[in-house]
Every structure is written in C-alpha cells, then in structure tokens.
Design an enzyme around this catalytic site. Structure first.
Site, mmCIF file in Angstrom:
data_model
loop_
_atom_site.group_PDB
_atom_site.id
_atom_site.type_symbol
_atom_site.label_atom_id
_atom_site.label_comp_id
_atom_site.label_asym_id
_atom_site.label_seq_id
_atom_site.Cartn_x
_atom_site.Cartn_y
_atom_site.Cartn_z
ATOM 1 N N ASP A 183 -18.025 3.429 -7.988
ATOM 2 C CA ASP A 183 -17.120 3.905 -7.016
ATOM 3 C C ASP A 183 -16.787 5.105 -7.017
ATOM 4 O O ASP A 183 -16.547 5.893 -8.575
ATOM 5 C CB ASP A 183 -15.470 3.427 -7.703
ATOM 6 N N SER B 8 -6.121 0.922 -4.210
ATOM 7 C CA SER B 8 -6.725 1.963 -4.580
ATOM 8 C C SER B 8 -4.923 3.124 -4.114
ATOM 9 O O SER B 8 -4.577 2.872 -5.245
ATOM 10 C CB SER B 8 -7.237 2.502 -2.872
ATOM 11 N N HIS C 226 -15.664 1.505 -3.571
ATOM 12 C CA HIS C 226 -14.585 1.446 -3.663
ATOM 13 C C HIS C 226 -14.307 -0.003 -2.934
ATOM 14 O O HIS C 226 -12.817 0.011 -2.989
ATOM 15 C CB HIS C 226 -14.120 2.517 -2.649
ATOM 16 N N TYR D 248 0.503 -1.543 0.011
ATOM 17 C CA TYR D 248 0.289 0.192 -0.445
ATOM 18 C C TYR D 248 1.079 1.490 0.095
ATOM 19 O O TYR D 248 0.543 1.743 -0.275
ATOM 20 C CB TYR D 248 -1.295 -0.223 1.366
#
Length: 692
Positions: A626, A543, A661, A463
């Site tokens: 999203d 993301s 999302h 991430y």
C-alpha cells in the site's frame, strides 16, 4: 489449532520499542514504534515482524468456524458476469467485463450495436497470482487505439501502454511514473494527455512524498522523453492536475486541486499552436469547480461557489473576461455530477443519499426526470451530439445493470444485466434517520434478510471524509454478511458529500469529531431501536474509514463487540510525511499548524488508546504494498494496542501481500480477506452462520 483451542490472551509477537520523543507545540510526543514505518520490502526486521503478526492472525482466523461458510457465500455471490459502462468511440463500444471468479476484469470491444464482442486485454495472464490489473484507460475517438494503465501488485504507480484495436498488437509506446491521473486522447488520435510525477529516487518509490504533478502529451510512435509538457505548477508543487479533452476535441479541460474537494478549472484551446492554459475559475481554491462539458465556446460547470449544495453555471470561452452565468440554481437536494448528453444537460442529485437524475435543456430549463428502477445509485455516459447514451444503475439489492438510453425519446433498454445465483428479493432495505450528539439528523441504511429476527448481529460501516458519499451499491462482500443472517448498516455521517459541501465541511478539519459523534450515535440508535444486539455490533471502515473505526474504538470501546479498521490513517501526527499524505491536510488539518495539531492529537487512533478500559476484539487489515496509506500506520497501531492494557480480547494484524490500498486487488484476495473479517466479527457479535 481448533476453535476450542483458541486461548486468551493471545501470545503476541514481541515488538521492539525505541526511544523517540519529539516536542510539538508544547506536547511531548512519544513514538516507540516509529521503526515500523520503514518499508517492509526494504527493512528485514519490519518484514519479519509483519510475518510473525500474520502467522498469529492466520492461526486464529483459520480456526474460526464461520470462515469456511463466509468464504463459500462470498465466492457464490461473486460468481457472475459484470459488464462496465460502455465507452462509444466511432462504431465501437469499449467496456470492462468481470467474468465469474476470474481475478481481474478484462477489457472488451463490440464492433457495432449488434456486432460481435471481442476480448482486447486479458490481465489475468499478466501475473501468476493475478495481482496485476488494468487501471485507467481510454480509447481514441476513432476507436483505433486504446491507451491503458497497468497496475502491478496493487500499487498506485502506473505504466501506460497502447493497443492497436484491429490487430490486438501492443505498440512500443510506454509511459512510466504515472500516478493519480487519467488518460485523454486528442480528437485526431495522434496521441493522448496524461498526468505524471518526476521519476523518484531508486528505492523510494513506495514511501516518498509525491510533488510536482504535471500534464504531458504523448504523440504515438515517439519516446516518452519527447513528450510535450502541457501544464505544471512549480510554484504549487502540492497540486494534482487531471486533464480531459472535450467531446468536440477543441479544449483540454484541466482540474487542479490541493486535496479535499476544492478545485480550479482551466482550459487550453487545442486548435491553437501553443496550447496556452487559461484559468477559468477557482484559482483561490475556496470552492468546488468541475467542468461538465461544452457546447461550442460555452463551458458548463458545477460549482459550490455561493451554493453549498451546488449549482450549474456557464462560461463563454470566447470572452476576454470570463464571468459565470447561472443556469440551474441551488436545490434542496445536493447536486453531484452533470453530463452533456444527446442535446441535454443531465444532472445527478442526491436525495437522502440516493440518486435522482434530472434532465435540463442547455439553457437550464427543466426537461423531466429519468425514471430509475428503484432507490439506488445511477450515472450516465454519452456525448452531446449523440442521442445514444448508457445509463448505469445499482443498489444494495441490485447488481450493476447497464441500460441503453435514447435521450430524445427517453426509451431505456437493457444492454447488460447480471444473473445472480441468489434471490435478491429476500433482501430488505430500509432507511432510518437518527439524531447525533449535537442534534444533527443523520440517515442510515439498514439492510437485512427478510425474516431475520431483530435484534441481530450487526455490521456498521462508515467513511465520513473527502466529500465521498455512501450511496446504495451492490457489494457481494457485504451482502454475504446479510445472507448469513446478519444486519448491515451504512451510516451517512458528516464529512461525506451526501448533503453537499456543508455536510463535508461539518466533518473535516476542526469539525472532524462530528464524524465520530455521528458514527457513535448510529451504533447507539441501532442498539436503542432493537435493530442491533446490545452486545453485537461490529464496526468496519477502510482508509479514512479505518481512521474512523480506530478513533471511535478509543472513544467508546464499550459500544462495540468487534472493530475492523482497514488500511487506516492511524497516526494523524505524521501522515503528511508519506506518499500523497500531504493532500489529506485539507480534510484532516495540517499537523504543522498549532490548532490543527491540537485537534489531531485528540483524535489520532495511535495516540489515544485508553489503557485500563476493556476494548472490543480488533482485527487490523493492511497490505505490504500500500503506497497510499503506507502499512506503517497499521503496523504502529497494532503494536500499540497489543502492548496496551485494554482487556483480553484479541488484537490481530492481517497483512496482505502483493496488494495495495484496494484498487486492482485480485478476487481471491478480496474473498479471503472478507471471509476472515466477517468470521472474526461473527465470533464476537454472536452471528451463527450456515444459511444457504
């Protein structure tokens, strides 16, 4: 189509190119697929293009031999009961419960410590496809009412409703246009505080920029139009405001942020008539300030001001001039959270990305450590006045278990422990440390089934942004890869919060490349140490993690067999034009400023596809609803990689419908998406499935 009939290269749907070129800071930026930014629910051409892409992806994915095996494995790993951490209100205990293979978690209540459990909210009956979910919720302090957000089809917008706990009746109260906030009841149960945006123009709900977040108070039995405006910052429309009520009911505590982790704390004395909001700390947004709770007029706050790994200070709200007083100084470990529970201050530290819970007296003196079942992630919920608290613990090989914790004695008893139909004793967890490009030492967790011979096909996850830490947690989707004989690696790259604010700062803004260097170095380490197969690394992230995957794929396409970017921010030059994208400027940089633009241009996945180099197989995943990272990011990126000369491996786009999302996604969609991704990764990393 069968597995043997899959041909390369694939017949990608044609994508119309348009002549759009803009000049920014001396650069000519072409954007031939800008029309794909349009909302697929309002633009028929975009919707049709997405449907064609999905049809191609379905033909390919459904022919993969591993898909059925992964679907069975993931389904089996999800088939258990999982309780959430209880919230005690009066004599009642409120908690969520995910039951087996139901699409959504329910909200339940227990009357008394040993009383009967009762279903309060059943969202699985709210829609035919199970795509509507319970979002944020809170119970009144007397346990008489629950205010809860309804999330429809995965979108970020919420509608708040109110339930009478005794009768199960839904009241007439209805609050709309709620987004990025929470719910906090007044102590007397007269109503609750919430955050909302102004009503958007019709038809713009999915993509319009959000601004002018504000906090309101809703009194039960009244219309939303009568709600009292408590706090707004029209001079700073970019700020988010979240409100909480102190356990004693005296203070409204407000956290405001422009994005990233820089925060300001304010309070309002609810015993006064005017509820004047008073700044406490952080008005310059130069550090993190997060209130833990209060003991009378003493407010306890976690801050990174003067301490990158954070410390605890207090403020005396009775004083005219507020000054912080340090009671727990900075430590080698990174302080993450704090709670006032049972007359103690309990602090959560990260020690090499795993939780350590430390007890302190209210003056800051150490009072021991809460022993945990193992290396993992943990948190606690309770109030200052109540000796009873609830401790939650999880790890890669341990599903979330809830313990009842007596603060005075330290006694811990199981309140809810799942039973998993899989021998988790077969799962081995290791932690390694490797050197990144600049010599920085970075940890990586390696999870695999005992007896699996290395090197093995490896799924590398990351991430690296917004100070979010990747700590040990139980994830049935990822565990399925391990159960089928693959290795899972989770890298704690810079940009996260594993080592405090300095670790975050080292991977954001002009330092963003460090995150990518760390991830690339993780793959090289796994390959060099013989953990991963040289030609068998798949990378995945969502993301900001989807951005990570897209960026490193451009930079080192030779290193990976497959790439799985999910709901990613793939156009770093235009993210600020959509929904809450402006909040990300504090992590990515502002494309409207020259230095930031130059940096983002070098990193943006959409703009840096390396034509002439063979790329790994790529499966892009997104969802048509999203409204956080709009699907246009993934649409444009997929169109660009399909048009580029980057080899013959597949570049597919999978578009989920009636999903957003990620939050609130129904279980069947979670299972189907993961089965598709892992089957795709297995095809290109050489993982052979069929284990039981």
């Amino acid at each position: 189509m069968t597995a043997s009939e899959i041909k390369m290269p694939l017949p990608y749907p044609p994508t119309r190119r348009i002549d759009v070129t803009e000049r920014h800071f001396g650069h000519e930026i072409a954007d031939p697929y800008r029309w794909l930014e349009n909302d697929p629910h309002r633009d028929g051409e975009v919707a049709g293009w997405a449907q064609e892409q999905n049809a191609l992806a379905r033909r390919y994915l459904d022919a993969l031999p591993a898909q059925a095996a992964f679907r069975r494995q993931i389904t089996a790993l999800f088939d258990y009961e999982q309780a959430g951490v209880p919230l005690k209100r009066g004599s009642r205990y409120f908690y969520t419960m995910r039951q087996g293979l139901k699409q959504q978690a329910t909200l339940n209540v227990r009357d008394g410590v040993d009383g009967p459990d009762r279903l309060l909210l059943e969202p699985n009956d709210w829609s035919e496809d199970g795509a509507d979910a319970i979002a944020e919720w809170d119970a009144s302090h007397d346990g008489a009412h629950v205010a809860y957000g309804v999330q429809r089809g995965g979108i970020d917008w919420r509608e708040i409703k109110v339930l009478d706990v005794a009768t199960g009746e839904t009241l007439a109260d209805a609050i709309k246009w709620v987004r990025f906030g929470n719910i906090a009841w007044a102590k007397d149960g007269s109503g609750f505080f919430y955050s909302r945006y102004p009503e958007p123009q019709p038809g713009t709900e999915a993509q319009a920029n959000v601004a002018n977040h504000a906090i309101y108070f809703h009194r039960l039995g009244t219309a939303q139009a009568q709600d009292r405006l408590v706090h707004a910052t029209p001079d700073r429309p970019d700020l988010l405001h979240l409100a909480g009520v102190s356990d004693d009911g005296r203070y409204l505590v407000i956290h405001s942020t422009p994005g990233a982790s820089m925060t300001m704390v304010s309070v309002a004395d609810l015993t006064s008539a005017d509820w004047t909001v008073r700044p406490v700390a952080g008005a310059d947004f130069a550090a993190e300030w997060a209130a833990v709770g209060n003991d009378g007029t003493t407010l306890f706050v976690v801050t990174s001001e003067g301490a990158p790994r954070r410390r605890i200070v207090t403020f005396d709200l009775a004083e005219a001039a507020l000054q912080p007083r340090e009671i727990v100084g900075e430590d080698e470990a990174a302080l993450q959270h704090g709670w006032l529970v049972g007359g103690r201050l309990i602090l959560s530290y990260l020690v090499d990305a795993s939780t350590e819970l430390r007890r302190h007296r209210l003056d800051g003196r150490p009072d021991g450590i809460i022993e945990l079942p193992g290396i993992g992630s943990a948190g606690i919920r309770g109030t200052l006045a109540d000796d009873e608290a609830f401790l939650a613990y999880t790890s890669f090989n341990a599903p979330l278990t809830i313990y009842r914790y007596e603060v005075s004695t330290g006694k811990r008893t199981v309140w809810a422990e799942p039973t998993i139909g899989f021998d988790l004793g077969e799962i081995a967890v290791e932690q390694h440390v490797y050197a990144s490009k600049d010599g920085t030492r970075v940890p990586v967790f390696v999870i695999r089934r005992k007896g699996v011979q290395a090197p093995a096909p490896t799924l590398l996850y990351g991430y690296g942004g917004f100070s979010i830490s990747l700590t040990p947690y139980y994830a049935p989707t990822q565990l399925a890869w391990v159960a089928q004989g693959g290795t899972l690696a989770i890298a704690n790259i810079r940009g996260g919060g594993e080592y405090g604010r300095a670790w975050h700062d080292a991977g954001r803004l002009l330092n963003k490349q460090n995150s990518y260097d760390d991830f690339i170095a993780a793959a090289e380490f796994l390959r060099g140490e013989g953990i991963a197969r040289a030609d068998g690394i798949a990378i995945q992230g969502e993301s900001n993690g989807g951005l990570l995957v897209g960026a490193v794929t451009n930079q080192r396409p030779d290193l990976f067999a497959a790439a799985l970017p999910g709901v990613g921010v793939m156009d770093l030059l235009r993210f600020h034009h959509f929904t809450g994208g402006t909040f990300w400027k504090y992590d990515f940089g502002d494309p409207q400023e020259k230095a930031a633009f130059e940096n983002l241009l070098r990193l943006s996945p959409y703009h840096n596809i390396a034509a002439g180099k063979p790329y790994p197989a790529i499966l892009v995943t997104t969802a048509d609803a999203d409204d956080r990272v709009v699907p246009g990011h993934s649409f444009k990126y997929a169109a660009a990689i399909q048009a580029a000369e980057i080899g013959s491996k597949p570049r597919l786009l999978r578009v989920e419908t009636r999903a957003g999302h990620g939050a609130g996604k129904p279980l069947d969609k979670v299972i189907a998406e993961a089965a598709d991704m892992w089957a795709f990764a297995a095809r290109w990393t050489g993982l052979e499935t069929g284990r039981s």
